[in-house]
Design a protein around this motif. Structure first.
Motif, PDB file in Angstrom:
ATOM      1  N   LYS A  12       0.719   4.319  -3.476  1.00  0.00           N
ATOM      2  CA  LYS A  12       0.263   5.579  -2.744  1.00  0.00           C
ATOM      3  C   LYS A  12       1.796   6.813  -3.881  1.00  0.00           C
ATOM      4  O   LYS A  12       1.352   6.990  -4.479  1.00  0.00           O
ATOM      5  CB  LYS A  12       0.464   5.775  -1.119  1.00  0.00           C
ATOM      6  N   ASN A  70       0.889  -1.003  -0.285  1.00  0.00           N
ATOM      7  CA  ASN A  70       0.443  -0.335  -0.032  1.00  0.00           C
ATOM      8  C   ASN A  70       0.641   1.359  -0.209  1.00  0.00           C
ATOM      9  O   ASN A  70       0.875   2.587  -0.143  1.00  0.00           O
ATOM     10  CB  ASN A  70      -0.885   0.127   1.054  1.00  0.00           C
ATOM     11  N   ASP A  71       2.579   0.634   0.756  1.00  0.00           N
ATOM     12  CA  ASP A  71       2.957   2.365   0.854  1.00  0.00           C
ATOM     13  C   ASP A  71       3.274   2.446  -0.677  1.00  0.00           C
ATOM     14  O   ASP A  71       3.343   3.917  -0.841  1.00  0.00           O
ATOM     15  CB  ASP A  71       4.096   2.339   1.412  1.00  0.00           C
ATOM     16  N   GLU A 109      -7.023  -3.237   0.930  1.00  0.00           N
ATOM     17  CA  GLU A 109      -7.877  -3.189   1.876  1.00  0.00           C
ATOM     18  C   GLU A 109      -8.206  -5.236   2.796  1.00  0.00           C
ATOM     19  O   GLU A 109      -7.791  -5.699   2.117  1.00  0.00           O
ATOM     20  CB  GLU A 109      -9.769  -2.609   2.710  1.00  0.00           C
ATOM     21  N   LYS A 114      -6.333   1.303  -2.898  1.00  0.00           N
ATOM     22  CA  LYS A 114      -5.897   0.766  -1.881  1.00  0.00           C
ATOM     23  C   LYS A 114      -6.021  -0.560  -1.334  1.00  0.00           C
ATOM     24  O   LYS A 114      -7.827  -1.100  -1.534  1.00  0.00           O
ATOM     25  CB  LYS A 114      -6.230   1.233  -0.791  1.00  0.00           C
TER      26      LYS A 114
END
Length: 871
Positions: A497, A493-494, A506, A504
């Motif tokens: 981004k 996720n980093d 989840e 994203k």
């Protein structure tokens, strides 16, 4: 660290590849589509991951015509530590540690977005195991959809043929159909093929019992209305009816202490003392007529009739409930239904003699018994209203009450008798399905065309497969849950981004999900393959790859990282971010990075992000070349204006004719890309005609005149270009004393073959010469004295037709026409051509073009086909 790709044999384009180049810490491998980049990428992936040998084996080089020997695969790759990784036969001898490869195979094996949506969530598989499991699950889901669709088609066919069978072909199957129903569908037994007559006899026999089945079904339905009834406690009923509540002495004493006055007590004592005998009233010995005596008995009466207490209230309530319970039995209604059921069973001969005996008491009930029960109910209510009265139960009422309980027992027993009757009937007719369904199964089993039986077998088989798939899906779901890794998820996720995505990942119930924005189920119906773009999937895969290679739990040094085209299908912004991430890895110096791409702009961008103390080795992959070719990014990352100007400038410092010819050929397209005015360009085009065409060209307005290409006229031509482009060239240095005598077959062949295919620069020069050389070759096959340069396409077609009687010559004419059409894209202003220009040259394509044109040139020369120019 990989040091050298020593040998690759018979793998795709790499039939005989033996590199002498030692690989450095950072390697940039550039290759056009078709050069063999993907094959090399698969070799790296197979070397890095056990079990991926098929990626090499399926690329085995095919045998060519005339080759009768087996082409065995052989690969040898050296490491800087002296290890030799060899692939021969089916597997690698050994593998390097900590080697990571990002390519199309990695994406396919490490990221998968499920097409099975769960509300506004899409399940995503990440990592090798999770992706494989999710693919397996989606494959099972997809297979189920196909199975269900096929089943419903067959069910519809049977329905149209009036072959609806309960729990088989009566309703459609869906994803929510229970396992129990699927089991019933799969277990339906069709009749054996050779037993048609036997089954028909069974059906006829079964039809005899249809009246019995109907009677039994009616009895079972009627029994539902009377079965819910409980037995009574006869002793409890009579006890409550006969009971008279008792008043204790303490209750009377307490009452008297609260109500009697002193005068009452004195009078009572006086009266007691005057008592004559025990049979006379103890108060006065006379009849009770005295006012005080009357008052005393009134007080006692009020207590008895008004102040009953909690015990009396509870007793009264029990009596009302008892009356209601007996009344709700509604015995008259139940006895009618009871007798009706017994009568129907008897008529249908479904009632055994012992059953009749068991039901004997119920059959003795009469209307008089009902009246007695009604009387008892009335007396119970009367008792409830005045608990102290005595109720008398007659013998008839007593008998009716006891018979009522016996009837209730008979009603309960009747349920067991009905079940026994059904079992006996089924055994008698030897079937578990209705006669109607038996007839339909007979039709399924023995229809003349056999179509219905085939449909039924498909329904049964698909139901069985659905059950198995449901079990497999449950097993896979458990395994998917075990693939969850929170630490890896955070890193992914980093990176997502950083890659500027809206995505994203989840977590829900230990599974990875992506929430769908602007979710619209109807809009997504049938479009589930396009939920995520190729670029988005690649971004997720690359984020996972970065998280994998930068895992803090693994040593960062001595890693080998191969990255193949990570930016395809991405927008420019994301391409730039990926370039920066790749450059960061190359700047790290702790691992060897091999970056592969067909996008020269991407490679240039990565280079721009490298630190000043970081360098990269740039190598090009060429189809059918035995080794890598060192290259400069500037060789490709240029523009047409720069290329054409460099050719013109080269003639300023050279006396070689080839440089003069190339310079003059470049001036017309140079003016084109410099956006010369229409008037200026038309003048340049007219003056340059025979630098684009051969001496074989002639039309009413075009004809080669040596005077137009004398030294002075060439200088005038250069000045026109200077004026149109506003760029100064050395006219005298370019033209010198040179004069142009035109281009014919021999001249063009000499000029063309004088330049080897050893550089991008020479390839571009050869492409400029190839256009007129194609015309010259075409003319050798033509029967015309000259051809019209303004209708060159028509001339090629006419030449092909003129050689139709000679297959070999016709084939070469077709090849010339195909080459002419294929090379239009490299010539600005060419009739019917594109604006691609010569800067976008593809070496693999040029080498192929060169092979074809030289084959034809050699045949023309070997067969003395060169024609004399007609004046």
């Amino acid at each position: 660290m990989l040091q050298r790709i020593k040998d690759i044999e018979n793998v795709g384009q790499y039939e005989k590849f033996a590199s002498t180049i030692n690989l450095e810490n950072n390697v940039v491998l550039f290759g056009f589509n078709g050069a063999g980049k993907s094959t090399l990428s698969d070799i790296f992936y197979s070397l890095a991951r056990e079990g991926k040998e098929d990626g090499i084996i399926r690329r085995k080089t095919l045998q060519k015509a005339g080759e009768d020997y087996e082409k065995d695969i052989k690969i040898e790759i050296e490491s800087d530590a002296g290890d030799l990784f060899t692939f021969s036969g089916l597997k690698w001898s050994s593998r390097p540690e900590n080697m990571y490869v990002f390519n199309a195979q990695y994406i396919d094996e490490h990221v998968f977005v499920s097409r099975k949506l769960e509300g506004n969530y899409a399940t995503i598989g990440m990592g090798k195991e999770g992706t494989l499991l999710l693919k397996q699950r989606d494959k099972l889901f997809a297979e189920n959809v196909t199975l269900i669709s096929e089943m419903n088609d067959k069910i519809a066919n049977l329905s149209k043929a009036d072959l609806k069978i309960k729990d088989f072909s009566s309703t459609k199957v869906t994803e929510k159909t229970s396992a129990k129903k699927l089991e019933k569908i799969s277990e339906l037994q069709l009749y054996p093929v050779g037993d048609e007559e036997k089954i028909l006899d069974m059906i006829k026999e079964g039809q005899k019992h249809s009246a019995e089945e109907k009677a039994l079904e009616g009895c079972k339905e009627e029994y539902k209305s009377i079965r819910n009834v409980d037995l009574l406690s006869i002793g409890d009923v009579f006890k409550k009816i006969k009971k008279v509540p008792r008043i204790s002495s303490k209750e009377i004493a307490y009452y008297l202490s609260q109500t009697l006055t002193t005068a009452d007590i004195q009078w009572a004592v006086k009266g007691y003392k005057n008592q004559k005998d025990k049979n006379i009233c103890p108060m006065c010995g006379q009849s009770i007529s005295d006012k005080r005596a009357i008052e005393l008995f009134d007080k006692l009466g009020k207590y008895v009739s008004q102040n009953k207490g909690d015990y009396i209230n509870a007793f009264t309530k029990d009596l009302y409930n008892l009356a209601s319970k007996i009344q709700n039995i509604d015995i008259s209604k139940r006895i009618v239904a009871f007798c009706s059921i017994v009568d129907e069973l008897d008529k249908a001969k479904l009632l055994l003699k012992k059953d009749s005996n068991r039901l004997e008491k119920g059959l003795k009930w009469t209307e008089n018994h009902t009246k007695c029960i009604d009387s008892i109910i009335k007396k119970i209510i009367e008792k409830a209203e005045n608990p102290y009265i005595d109720i008398t139960i007659s013998k008839d009422e007593d008998d009716a009450m006891r018979l009522l309980n016996a009837v209730i027992k008979n009603i309960i027993i009747l349920g067991d008798i009905l079940e026994g009757a059904e079992e006996r009937l089924q055994k008698r007719i030897n079937r578990t399905i209705s006669a109607d369904d038996m007839g339909k199964i007979y039709k399924l089993s023995y229809d003349a065309a056999g179509i219905y039986r085939i449909d039924a077998e498909i329904i049964k088989g698909n139901a069985s497969k659905l059950l198995k798939n449901q079990g497999k899906i449950a097993e896979v779901n458990i395994k998917i849950d075990d693939c969850y890794n929170q630490s890896r998820l955070n890193k992914v996720n980093d990176f997502l981004k950083k890659l500027n995505t809206h995505l994203k990942i989840e977590v829900k119930n230990n599974r990875y999900y992506i929430r769908l924005k602007q979710y619209n189920p109807k809009a997504l119906e049938g479009l589930k393959d396009t939920i995520f773009s190729e670029g988005e999937s690649k971004a997720i895969a690359f984020a996972y790859f970065l998280a994998e290679i930068l895992d803090v739990d693994k040593p960062s040094n001595d890693k080998i990282v191969v990255i193949d085209d990570p930016i395809s299908s991405m927008d420019h912004s994301r391409q730039s971010i990926v370039s920066h991430q790749v450059a960061d890895i190359m700047n790290d110096h702790d691992c060897q990075v091999i970056l592969m791409s067909h996008d020269i702009s991407f490679l240039e961008r990565v280079e721009s992000y490298l630190d000043s103390n970081t360098s990269s080795q740039k190598l090009e992959i060429r189809a059918e070349k035995r080794d890598f070719i060192p290259f400069k990014i500037s060789d490709y990352l240029t523009d047409d204006e720069t290329v054409y100007e460099s050719f013109i400038r080269a003639a300023e410092n050279s006396t070689a004719e080839i440089d003069k010819i190339i310079a003059f050929m470049s001036m017309r397209p140079y003016a084109y890309v410099k956006k010369a005015s229409v008037a200026d360009y038309m003048k340049i085009e007219s003056a340059s005609t025979y630098f684009a065409h051969t001496l074989y060209c002639k039309s009413n307005r075009i004809s080669f005149k040596p005077s137009n290409y004398s030294n002075s006229k060439l200088k005038q031509y250069i000045r026109k270009v200077i004026k149109a482009t506003k760029n100064m060239f050395d006219v005298n240095a370019i033209a010198g004393s040179y004069k142009f005598l035109g281009l014919d077959f021999d001249k063009l062949t000499g000029l063309y073959t004088s330049m080897p295919l050893d550089s991008i620069d020479n390839m571009r020069r050869k492409m400029l010469l190839m256009r007129p050389l194609l015309e010259a070759c075409m003319f050798q096959f033509s029967s015309k004295g000259k051809f019209d340069a303004e209708h060159i396409g028509k001339n090629f077609n006419n030449t092909i037709r003129a050689n139709s009687s000679n297959p070999e010559r016709k084939k070469m004419c077709i090849e010339l026409k195909e080459l002419y059409d294929a090379t239009k894209k490299y010539h600005h202003g060419a009739d019917g051509g594109s604006l691609l220009g010569i800067s976008w040259i593809n070496p693999n394509e040029v080498e192929y073009f060169d092979e074809v044109i030289m084959s034809i040139v050699n045949k023309i020369q070997d067969n003395n086909m060169v024609r004399t120019i007609v004046a």
